[in-house]
Enzyme design. Structure first.
Site, PDB file in Angstrom:
ATOM      1  N   TRP A  74       0.897  -1.153   0.000  1.00 45.93           N
ATOM      2  CA  TRP A  74       0.000   0.000   0.000  1.00 45.93           C
ATOM      3  C   TRP A  74       0.939   1.206   0.000  1.00 45.93           C
ATOM      4  O   TRP A  74       1.665   1.434   0.967  1.00 45.93           O
ATOM      5  CB  TRP A  74      -0.870  -0.041   1.252  1.00 45.93           C
ATOM      6  CG  TRP A  74      -1.919   1.010   1.328  1.00 45.93           C
ATOM      7  CD1 TRP A  74      -3.176   0.952   0.773  1.00 45.93           C
ATOM      8  CD2 TRP A  74      -1.852   2.265   2.033  1.00 45.93           C
ATOM      9  NE1 TRP A  74      -3.875   2.092   1.085  1.00 45.93           N
ATOM     10  CE2 TRP A  74      -3.090   2.910   1.848  1.00 45.93           C
ATOM     11  CE3 TRP A  74      -0.871   2.899   2.789  1.00 45.93           C
ATOM     12  CZ2 TRP A  74      -3.371   4.163   2.402  1.00 45.93           C
ATOM     13  CZ3 TRP A  74      -1.149   4.138   3.329  1.00 45.93           C
ATOM     14  CH2 TRP A  74      -2.387   4.756   3.130  1.00 45.93           C
ATOM     15  N   ASN A  98       6.827  -3.557   5.830  1.00 43.79           N
ATOM     16  CA  ASN A  98       5.601  -2.818   6.173  1.00 43.79           C
ATOM     17  C   ASN A  98       6.020  -1.671   7.081  1.00 43.79           C
ATOM     18  O   ASN A  98       6.827  -1.879   7.981  1.00 43.79           O
ATOM     19  CB  ASN A  98       4.635  -3.684   6.992  1.00 43.79           C
ATOM     20  CG  ASN A  98       4.042  -4.813   6.194  1.00 43.79           C
ATOM     21  OD1 ASN A  98       4.277  -4.922   5.003  1.00 43.79           O
ATOM     22  ND2 ASN A  98       3.281  -5.660   6.868  1.00 43.79           N
ATOM     23  N   HIS A 501     -25.420  26.930  12.002  1.00 43.29           N
ATOM     24  CA  HIS A 501     -24.161  27.610  12.323  1.00 43.29           C
ATOM     25  C   HIS A 501     -23.154  27.505  11.183  1.00 43.29           C
ATOM     26  O   HIS A 501     -21.967  27.701  11.385  1.00 43.29           O
ATOM     27  CB  HIS A 501     -23.589  27.042  13.627  1.00 43.29           C
ATOM     28  CG  HIS A 501     -24.532  27.202  14.776  1.00 43.29           C
ATOM     29  ND1 HIS A 501     -24.822  28.426  15.347  1.00 43.29           N
ATOM     30  CD2 HIS A 501     -25.320  26.298  15.417  1.00 43.29           C
ATOM     31  CE1 HIS A 501     -25.723  28.264  16.307  1.00 43.29           C
ATOM     32  NE2 HIS A 501     -26.034  26.976  16.365  1.00 43.29           N
TER      33      HIS A 501
END
Ligand code: AGP
Length: 606
Positions: A74, A98, A501
């Site tokens: 990843w 990793n 708001h």
């Protein structure tokens, strides 16, 4: 997120490594690779995209090595392409990693000055060259020890060496790593789920440790290279074969499993005959605790927010909640009488683990609510309350969210009773209601068809909002997160009372807005907020609970009704249509539901 597999065997290992990498796919990744050792040479193959691409490569099919490492990546440093995919190799060594090496730029400069050439944009490649450099003067153990000491950041590593045909090195700091034991072969894995298909005998490395895996034995070392003895744990094999069954996606299965997983959780904690809650061996007296801090990330954080409402309702504790990535870097005022609770499905989330570690270092009372009981967070907490909802594969958390909420609710009730903040009669009443929850969830799951149709409108919109008050506010946040992560549609969760708001400015003609307005004590207020968005052109999907009283409003676009129960339990039921909305919306868009883009199941980097 990234995953590691290593196998040292007598048989060729490439196909087993590929199958194990497939088990790691659920973590979320963008490229994959494998390296095996054969005849004194490192063979390395890498590919962009899915493990299938790697498997199809004829070079992988012809790999003969009996020792090897594999990886799913990843991307953190460098594009998700085959050059940056792991393993990274020099002539002497091949590494999978990793984590993140924070001082990689400095190390790279130093290594280039020593004549090393870099091929990728990754931080990992510095590890390869550092080991290669250290091997010039040191033996294996010392070169690893020296290399690890030079690295800053987090890592789990798998390493093979060209001239070491019976040796894989594993090392960990900050990222999880385990060793598995098989017949005449041993394994390395970043995740016990991947190892479980090969063995149920596992040893977890502690932070700073490294190991040498041979075919017939494994040696462990601390960060100074001193040998350490480690325990072998036997994992339960009950979840070995968790698959999709007849479902198209794990997520669909996991949503439908919720009545069963809730039933399991209730069975583990509720004493049916006495309508009591069993929490055994809780290490502290409840009068030693006057405050509770609940910490998690993403969906787990939403269950912490939910629990804040329950703890405030049912106990007199001071309750705070925190996002782990914020908590870990703030100047916290640690309080002796506080209980710190860490909520996590995977039990490996780097930020949540770091927050736990910080509390442990400050001698705090730490407790975790986790699904994976072999995980780092579970192992390093002083007390663990397991979720008992079984393996969750879909990146979008569903059954684990309901599981986390269940345990947090049970925990709040028990503490409330022990501290005498709630009376026994009220407690018993709530336990009786809780036991009906799985059935109510089962009935609420039948809202399917309507949600399928509704999801089209969300897909066509530029964005959407999810609004709720009180107990429904955390569920609004969770509904928006689910839609974002699966359908890539902009979705905002907001407390309904906050709209005027600022966010009210976003409402325009035809914008889909989900209003969570069960008939609880906030109902009338939320209905008023609903009118305010309808008046500005919003297409309102009202999610409420069944009641004989009709909702008084003419301009609601769609209404979905969940079952009715006491106010505390309505959040469980409101979650169901929101999970389905996200699922169907992604399904219609044809997206990868179990592995949404850019995301990972187990977020092991910060
Ligand atoms: C949930 O759908 C997400 N994918 C994500 O927010 C997740 O809940 C978060 O990363 C925390 O994970 P954990 O529960 O494993 O710690």
């Amino acid at each position: 997120m990234c995953g590691i597999i290593g196998i040292n065997s007598n048989k060729p290992v490439s196909s087993t490594i590929i199958n194990s990498l497939k088990k790691l796919e659920y973590r979320g990744y963008d490229s994959a690779g494998i390296a095996t050792l054969y005849d004194g040479l490192i063979d390395e193959v890498k590919s962009e995209g899915r493990v299938n691409n790697l498997e199809k490569n004829s070079l992988v099919q012809s790999m003969k090595g009996t020792i090897g490492i594999g990886h799913v990546r990843w991307a953190t440093h460098g594009l998700p392409n085959s050059i940056n995919a792991h393993p990274h190799s020099s002539q002497y060594v091949s590494v999978v990693h990793n984590g993140i090496i924070e001082n990689s730029t400095l190390l790279k400069k130093f290594l280039i000055s020593k004549g090393h050439n870099f091929k990728s944009q990754t931080d990992t490649e510095v590890i390869v060259h550092l080991i290669t450099e250290n091997l010039k003067t040191e033996n294996i153990v010392n070169s690893i020890k020296k290399t690890l000491k030079s690295l800053q950041g987090s890592f789990a590593l798998g390493i093979v060496f060209k001239d070491q045909p019976d040796l894989i090195v594993g090392a960990r700091r900050g990222s999880p790593l385990a060793v598995g034991y098989g017949p005449n072969e041993n394994y390395l894995g970043s995740d016990s789920y991947a190892l479980k298909s090969m063995t149920n005998k596992i040893t977890y490395l502690n932070d700073g440790e490294f190991c040498i895996i041979k075919k017939d034995h494994v040696e462990f070392f601390d960060e100074d290279g001193v040998k350490v003895n480690k325990k072998v744990l036997e994992l339960s094999s009950e979840e070995k074969s968790y698959d999709k069954g007849d479902y198209k996606h794990f997520m669909a299965k996991e949503i439908e499993e919720q009545p069963t997983t809730l039933k399991n959780g209730i069975k583990e904690y509720i004493d049916n005959s006495n309508n009591d809650i069993n929490i055994y061996n809780f290490p502290w007296k409840t009068n030693e605790i006057n405050a509770i801090t609940l910490i998690g990330c993403g969906t787990a954080y939403h269950s912490c927010l939910m629990a804040k409402y329950w703890f405030e309702e049912l106990t007199s504790l001071d309750v705070s909640i925190d996002i782990a990535s914020e908590f870990r870097y703030r100047k916290n005022r640690f309080k002796k009488n506080s209980l710190y609770v860490f909520v996590s499905q995977s039990g490996e989330t780097a930020d949540t683990y770091a927050a736990l570690d910080l509390c442990n270092q400050n001698n705090m009372k730490t407790c975790s609510i986790v699904n994976v009981i072999e995980s780092s967070i579970a192992r390093d907490s002083k007390f663990v309350l397991p979720i008992h909802c079984g393996t969750e594969i879909g990146v979008a958390s569903t059954k684990a969210f309901l599981g986390q909420m269940l345990i947090l609710y049970i925990f709040a009730l028990k503490i409330g009773l022990l501290r005498k903040d709630i009376i026994k009669e009220k407690f018993t009443e709530k336990i009786k209601d809780l036991k009906t929850l799985p059935k109510l969830v089962e009935q609420t799951l039948l809202t399917d068809n309507k949600i399928q149709t509704i999801s089209t409108t969300f897909n066509e919109a530029k964005g959407s909002m999810f609004l709720g008050r009180g107990f429904s506010y955390p569920i609004a946040l969770e509904g928006a997160l689910k839609l974002k992560e699966l359908s890539y549609i902009h979705a905002e969760g907001y407390p309904a009372g906050e709209m005027k708001h600022g966010p009210l400015a976003l409402i325009e003609e035809g914008m889909p807005v989900v209003i969570l307005a069960p008939r609880d004590s906030y109902y009338k207020k939320t209905i008023s907020n609903m009118q305010e968005v309808i008046a500005r052109g919003a297409k309102v999907l009202l999610i409420t609970n069944k009641s004989k009283d009709e909702v008084i409003s003419e301009n609601i676009w769609e209404k979905v009704e969940v079952e009715s129960t006491n106010d505390d339990l309505l959040p469980f039921l409101l979650t169901i249509p929101l999970q389905k909305l996200a699922y169907y919306s992604a399904l219609k868009k044809g997206y990868d539901i179990d592995k949404p883009r850019n995301l990972a199941k187990s977020v092991t980097v910060e």
